[in-house]
Scaffold this motif. Structure first.
Motif, PDB file in Angstrom:
ATOM      1  N   PHE A  96       0.818  -1.209   0.000  1.00 16.58           N
ATOM      2  CA  PHE A  96       0.000   0.000   0.000  1.00 16.58           C
ATOM      3  C   PHE A  96       0.854   1.262   0.000  1.00 16.58           C
ATOM      4  N   GLY A  97       2.076   1.163   0.512  1.00 21.22           N
ATOM      5  CA  GLY A  97       2.933   2.335   0.551  1.00 21.22           C
ATOM      6  C   GLY A  97       3.715   2.574  -0.715  1.00 21.22           C
ATOM      7  N   SER A  98       3.492   1.764  -1.737  1.00 18.37           N
ATOM      8  CA  SER A  98       4.234   1.929  -2.974  1.00 18.37           C
ATOM      9  C   SER A  98       3.721   3.129  -3.754  1.00 18.37           C
ATOM     10  N   GLY A  99       4.648   4.012  -4.124  1.00 18.67           N
ATOM     11  CA  GLY A  99       4.274   5.177  -4.919  1.00 18.67           C
ATOM     12  C   GLY A  99       3.920   4.848  -6.348  1.00 18.67           C
ATOM     13  N   THR A 100       4.140   3.595  -6.757  1.00 24.84           N
ATOM     14  CA  THR A 100       3.797   3.227  -8.123  1.00 24.84           C
ATOM     15  C   THR A 100       2.290   3.272  -8.360  1.00 24.84           C
ATOM     16  N   TRP A 101       1.491   3.195  -7.305  1.00 24.41           N
ATOM     17  CA  TRP A 101       0.046   3.362  -7.456  1.00 24.41           C
ATOM     18  C   TRP A 101      -0.267   4.748  -8.021  1.00 24.41           C
ATOM     19  N   VAL A 102       0.439   5.754  -7.501  1.00 23.27           N
ATOM     20  CA  VAL A 102       0.225   7.124  -7.974  1.00 23.27           C
ATOM     21  C   VAL A 102       0.648   7.246  -9.427  1.00 23.27           C
ATOM     22  N   LEU A 103       1.793   6.668  -9.763  1.00 19.95           N
ATOM     23  CA  LEU A 103       2.248   6.709 -11.152  1.00 19.95           C
ATOM     24  C   LEU A 103       1.240   6.035 -12.073  1.00 19.95           C
ATOM     25  N   LEU A 104       0.692   4.927 -11.622  1.00 15.28           N
ATOM     26  CA  LEU A 104      -0.290   4.201 -12.425  1.00 15.28           C
ATOM     27  C   LEU A 104      -1.523   5.069 -12.668  1.00 15.28           C
ATOM     28  N   ALA A 105      -1.990   5.741 -11.627  1.00 16.79           N
ATOM     29  CA  ALA A 105      -3.195   6.552 -11.768  1.00 16.79           C
ATOM     30  C   ALA A 105      -2.941   7.802 -12.604  1.00 16.79           C
ATOM     31  N   VAL A 106      -1.820   8.457 -12.355  1.00 17.43           N
ATOM     32  CA  VAL A 106      -1.560   9.742 -13.016  1.00 17.43           C
ATOM     33  C   VAL A 106      -1.273   9.559 -14.496  1.00 17.43           C
ATOM     34  N   TYR A 107      -0.464   8.561 -14.838  1.00 14.84           N
ATOM     35  CA  TYR A 107      -0.010   8.428 -16.222  1.00 14.84           C
ATOM     36  C   TYR A 107      -0.775   7.370 -17.011  1.00 14.84           C
ATOM     37  N   LEU A 108      -1.039   6.217 -16.406  1.00 13.57           N
ATOM     38  CA  LEU A 108      -1.633   5.129 -17.184  1.00 13.57           C
ATOM     39  C   LEU A 108      -3.138   5.306 -17.361  1.00 13.57           C
ATOM     40  N   LEU A 109      -3.817   5.867 -16.382  1.00 12.61           N
ATOM     41  CA  LEU A 109      -5.265   6.010 -16.480  1.00 12.61           C
ATOM     42  C   LEU A 109      -5.678   6.846 -17.690  1.00 12.61           C
ATOM     43  N   PRO A 110      -5.073   8.016 -17.934  1.00 14.97           N
ATOM     44  CA  PRO A 110      -5.437   8.756 -19.149  1.00 14.97           C
ATOM     45  C   PRO A 110      -5.089   8.003 -20.432  1.00 14.97           C
TER      46      PRO A 110
END
Length: 240
Positions: A151-165
């Protein structure tokens, strides 16, 4: 002589039951349209491990090629969800609104599930080989995003910010091709023009305090929400 007319019956509102059936139809038998990218990921990890064993002198401590294959395979899977799964659901008689909701939910949600599996596998591998052991299931090389945690992995943020669009853009392109065939490719330059405008605005408002952060957040929502709205407008009249 009098004639009676039956009262007009409005279409029933979509229910969780119909949504579940549409999800199953879009996913395919045994959900194969959802899990085949994981098979590609496993194959890539096996190839990377065999490469490390074959060339121990040239191996890198952390190989992220399998994680990259999973992301690419997830994007490649989107046309199968829409061209195959969504059309199949429509042929079964599912409502277009429900079918679009089911296909969109899977398109946006499954990459996060796949990422969770990738993270868990990477954490398990790290526990087996140790922090300095050769790994092939890691998400990134330096662990600066905290991929040693879940849960503490910042890759979740990267996934949401870049991959979602990106996912939303691919969905729009696929649905546009369903609706207008080759003319649907016009969605690509339109999305590029919109992206250029958004990047230009971000360059102006970025780092300008709370107002700039709010505008940046609104533009990020626009990046993935507007392609989905356009995709729905195209999907309403897309041929089965």
């Amino acid at each position: 002589m009098t004639t009676s007319t039956a009262p007009a019956v409005s279409p029933a509102a979509p229910s969780f039951t119909t949504l579940g059936a549409a999800l199953a139809a879009v996913a395919g038998r045994l959900g194969w349209r959802l899990w085949w990218p994981l098979m590609a990921w496993i194959v890539a990890a096996v190839v990377a491990r065999l490469g490390q064993w074959a060339n121990p002198a040239e191996r890198t401590p952390v190989d992220t090629s399998a994680a990259g294959v999973l992301v690419l395979a997830g994007l490649v899977a989107l046309p199968t969800l829409w061209w195959g799964g969504a059309r199949y659901a429509l042929l079964l008689g599912h409502d277009r609104r429900v079918t679009f909701g089911a296909a969109t939910t899977l398109s946006l949600g499954i990459p996060f599930v796949q990422h969770a599996i990738c993270l868990l596998a990477g954490i398990a591998e790290r526990g087996i080989v140790g922090p300095t052991g050769a790994r092939v299931l890691a998400v990134e090389t330096s662990d600066k995003f905290g991929t040693g945690a879940f849960f503490g992995s910042g890759t979740w943020v990267l996934l949401a910010v870049y991959l979602l669009p990106v996912i939303a853009g691919v969905v729009l392109l696929v649905v546009a091709l369903m609706r207008w065939n080759a003319r649907g490719l016009l969605a690509v330059p339109l999305m590029l023009l919109a992206l250029t405008f958004i990047v230009a605005v971000l360059g102006v408002v970025g780092g300008s305090g709370p107002v700039g952060d709010a505008i940046s957040g609104a533009l990020w929502v626009l990046c993935w929400a507007s392609p989905l709205v356009a995709a729905w407008l195209a999907f309403r009249k897309a041929a089965i």
